[in-house]
Design an enzyme around this catalytic site. Structure first.
Site, PDB file in Angstrom:
ATOM      1  N   LYS A 110      -6.865 -12.303  11.099  1.00  0.00           N
ATOM      2  CA  LYS A 110      -5.762 -13.263  11.720  1.00  0.00           C
ATOM      3  C   LYS A 110      -6.174 -14.625  11.698  1.00  0.00           C
ATOM      4  O   LYS A 110      -5.407 -15.648  11.428  1.00  0.00           O
ATOM      5  CB  LYS A 110      -5.470 -12.633  13.058  1.00  0.00           C
ATOM      6  CG  LYS A 110      -4.222 -12.000  13.504  1.00  0.00           C
ATOM      7  CD  LYS A 110      -3.868 -12.204  14.803  1.00  0.00           C
ATOM      8  CE  LYS A 110      -2.412 -11.738  14.955  1.00  0.00           C
ATOM      9  NZ  LYS A 110      -1.852 -11.365  16.076  1.00  0.00           N
ATOM     10  N   LYS A 189       1.747   0.588  -0.936  1.00  0.00           N
ATOM     11  CA  LYS A 189       1.438   1.243   0.044  1.00  0.00           C
ATOM     12  C   LYS A 189       2.733   1.432   0.902  1.00  0.00           C
ATOM     13  O   LYS A 189       3.154   0.423   1.418  1.00  0.00           O
ATOM     14  CB  LYS A 189      -0.004   0.987   0.851  1.00  0.00           C
ATOM     15  CG  LYS A 189      -0.314   1.787   1.656  1.00  0.00           C
ATOM     16  CD  LYS A 189      -1.433   1.328   2.467  1.00  0.00           C
ATOM     17  CE  LYS A 189      -1.768   2.054   3.765  1.00  0.00           C
ATOM     18  NZ  LYS A 189      -2.651   1.766   4.811  1.00  0.00           N
ATOM     19  N   LYS A 192       4.982  -0.172   7.757  1.00  0.00           N
ATOM     20  CA  LYS A 192       6.143  -0.701   8.484  1.00  0.00           C
ATOM     21  C   LYS A 192       6.148  -2.289   7.960  1.00  0.00           C
ATOM     22  O   LYS A 192       7.279  -2.895   7.998  1.00  0.00           O
ATOM     23  CB  LYS A 192       5.555  -0.719   9.838  1.00  0.00           C
ATOM     24  CG  LYS A 192       6.054   0.440  10.421  1.00  0.00           C
ATOM     25  CD  LYS A 192       6.113   0.570  11.996  1.00  0.00           C
ATOM     26  CE  LYS A 192       4.509   0.639  12.742  1.00  0.00           C
ATOM     27  NZ  LYS A 192       3.976   1.708  12.443  1.00  0.00           N
TER      28      LYS A 192
HETATM   29  P1  ADP Z   1       1.422   0.699   9.341  1.00  0.00           P
HETATM   30  O1  ADP Z   1       0.796   0.382   8.095  1.00  0.00           O
HETATM   31  O2  ADP Z   1       3.135   1.152   8.944  1.00  0.00           O
HETATM   32  O3  ADP Z   1       1.610  -0.343  10.280  1.00  0.00           O
HETATM   33  P2  ADP Z   1      -0.343   2.073  10.941  1.00  0.00           P
HETATM   34  O4  ADP Z   1      -1.378   0.991  10.481  1.00  0.00           O
HETATM   35  O5  ADP Z   1       0.186   1.963  12.203  1.00  0.00           O
HETATM   36  O6  ADP Z   1       0.978   1.895   9.496  1.00  0.00           O
HETATM   37  O7  ADP Z   1      -0.991   3.511  10.294  1.00  0.00           O
HETATM   38  C1  ADP Z   1      -1.256   4.485  11.297  1.00  0.00           C
HETATM   39  C2  ADP Z   1      -2.449   5.511  10.428  1.00  0.00           C
HETATM   40  O8  ADP Z   1      -1.358   6.047   9.495  1.00  0.00           O
HETATM   41  C3  ADP Z   1      -3.263   4.843   9.503  1.00  0.00           C
HETATM   42  O9  ADP Z   1      -4.530   4.764  10.188  1.00  0.00           O
HETATM   43  C4  ADP Z   1      -3.281   5.687   8.259  1.00  0.00           C
HETATM   44  O10 ADP Z   1      -4.325   6.815   8.606  1.00  0.00           O
HETATM   45  C5  ADP Z   1      -1.950   6.111   8.039  1.00  0.00           C
HETATM   46  N1  ADP Z   1      -1.225   5.728   7.294  1.00  0.00           N
HETATM   47  C6  ADP Z   1      -0.295   4.473   7.280  1.00  0.00           C
HETATM   48  N2  ADP Z   1       0.433   4.368   6.065  1.00  0.00           N
HETATM   49  C7  ADP Z   1      -0.148   5.167   5.424  1.00  0.00           C
HETATM   50  C8  ADP Z   1       0.258   5.513   3.964  1.00  0.00           C
HETATM   51  N3  ADP Z   1       1.027   4.800   3.329  1.00  0.00           N
HETATM   52  N4  ADP Z   1      -0.586   6.362   3.350  1.00  0.00           N
HETATM   53  C9  ADP Z   1      -1.396   7.311   3.866  1.00  0.00           C
HETATM   54  N5  ADP Z   1      -1.672   7.141   5.144  1.00  0.00           N
HETATM   55  C10 ADP Z   1      -1.001   6.075   6.132  1.00  0.00           C
END
Ligand code: ADP
Ligand code: TRP
Length: 322
Positions: A110, A189, A192
């Site tokens: 950040k 990947k 969100k």
């Molecule tokens: P986002 O990237 O959608 O904000 P988060 O960072 O909140 O998702 O993800 C929470 C957990 O979900 C991560 O610590 C990871 O273990 C898992 N995760 C998120 N996206 C993926 C993905 N595309 N493939 C595998 N695991 C994922």
């Protein structure tokens, strides 16, 4: 094994969250001690809308229950319902060098982008350390991105123990299977932040539309293709039964089929795979008070444990026993 993990209530779970994290938490719920919590204090560093945070918190609990978390086996609770953790956080802050936090990537990223970051984001890893240490957890299942935070937790606990005696159990991260890196609808990947998600509880009709829009390459129909390289196949293999997965792999290797057919098969397989969870989710949504009861019961169990650990720490450093 004493397992603990937290999930931030920041929105609806997508396939990446499910296959990358949630399914593995649920697989560990039979451990001697399994604590799972909704990390609303951490989410407060980013979710700044009262109604949204409250809604996401209850929603996240319903999501986990619908996906198979059994509140008889695992302790499910909301982070802020255990005030002992926030109190422990202060004790830990006094054992935390600034430099340790300055090296943490969430804050560093950040800052390098010139974005404003508050003291909450800066001290985020210390609160996470308190989460883990409050329950004498030894195993913390997390995605790769969280490993640094577990290392920070070990450093802080080690430094506290060094000054005050063996108070805290040093935890280990259990890194979730990285082969479960789920691709999003654009091939990046799934996340969100990239707006490329397929959500676990999506209505099947809408999900089919999203699937039909997944970008594919312009490979001529008759050319064979290695299935493992294709995002449609990667997604399909997560949700299709084994025999159908094999059949699809054969089709890829033979060539002579269209992506439209794969997308249709993917939509059908996804609908079937998540149908029980979707129905379960609707059930929980119809009885939010039962979910609140589960969370309260969980918080009571969590507070009991966290209270003991906090007391131990308070005695060790001279806050109690005067
Ligand atoms: P986002 O990237 O959608 O904000 P988060 O960072 O909140 O998702 O993800 C929470 C957990 O979900 C991560 O610590 C990871 O273990 C898992 N995760 C998120 N996206 C993926 C993905 N595309 N493939 C595998 N695991 C994922
Ligand atoms: N920081 C974690 C995440 O963003 C959530 C979390 C908070 C957590 N406290 C925790 C994870 C303790 C494991 C242990 O995903």
């Amino acid at each position: 094994m004493k397992v603990l993990s937290g999930i931030q209530p920041t929105g609806r779970p997508h396939w990446g969250n499910y296959f990358g994290a949630i399914t593995q938490y649920i697989a560990l719920q039979e451990a001697e001690q399994a604590f799972y919590f909704i990390a609303n204090l951490h989410a407060l560093t980013t979710v700044r809308d009262q109604q949204q945070l409250a809604e996401y918190t209850l929603d996240s609990a319903m999501d986990l229950l619908a996906l198979g978390l059994d509140p008889q086996q695992a302790v499910l609770f909301v982070q802020s319902d255990v005030p002992e953790v926030s109190e422990l956080c202060w004790l830990l802050l006094t054992s935390t060098p600034m430099g340790l936090l300055e090296r943490c990537h969430a804050y560093k990223d950040k800052k390098s982008k010139g974005l404003a970051s508050g003291a909450g984001l800066f001290t985020y890893p210390v609160l996470q350390a308190a989460d883990i240490l409050a329950y004498d957890s030894d195993t913390v299942p997390v995605g790769e991105d969280q490993v640094q935070h577990i290392e920070v937790c070990r450093d802080i606990a080690g430094s506290f123990n060094h000054q005050f005696g063996e108070v805290f159990v040093l935890p280990k991260a259990k890194v979730l299977d990285s082969s479960a890196r789920v691709p999003g609808t654009d091939g990046e990947k799934m996340s969100k932040s990239y707006d490329n998600t397929l959500d676990v509880f999506e209505d099947p009709g809408r999900q089919k539309k999203q699937i039909m829009r997944i970008a594919t390459d312009s490979r001529p129909m008759d050319q064979p293709k290695e299935p493992a390289d294709d995002i449609l196949y990667q997604l399909y293999s997560l949700v299709a039964p084994e025999d159908q997965r094999e059949e699809m792999a054969q089709l890829y290797r033979q060539g002579g089929f269209g992506y439209g057919d794969v997308k249709k098969a993917l939509a059908v397989a996804a609908e079937a795979f998540f149908s029980e969870a979707r129905a379960g989710r609707d059930d929980w949504a119809a009885r939010p008070d039962d979910v609140r009861d589960i969370l309260q019961m969980g918080a009571a169990r969590a507070r009991k444990k966290a209270g003991q650990v906090l007391d131990r720490a308070q005695h060790a450093c001279g806050l109690k026993g005067y």
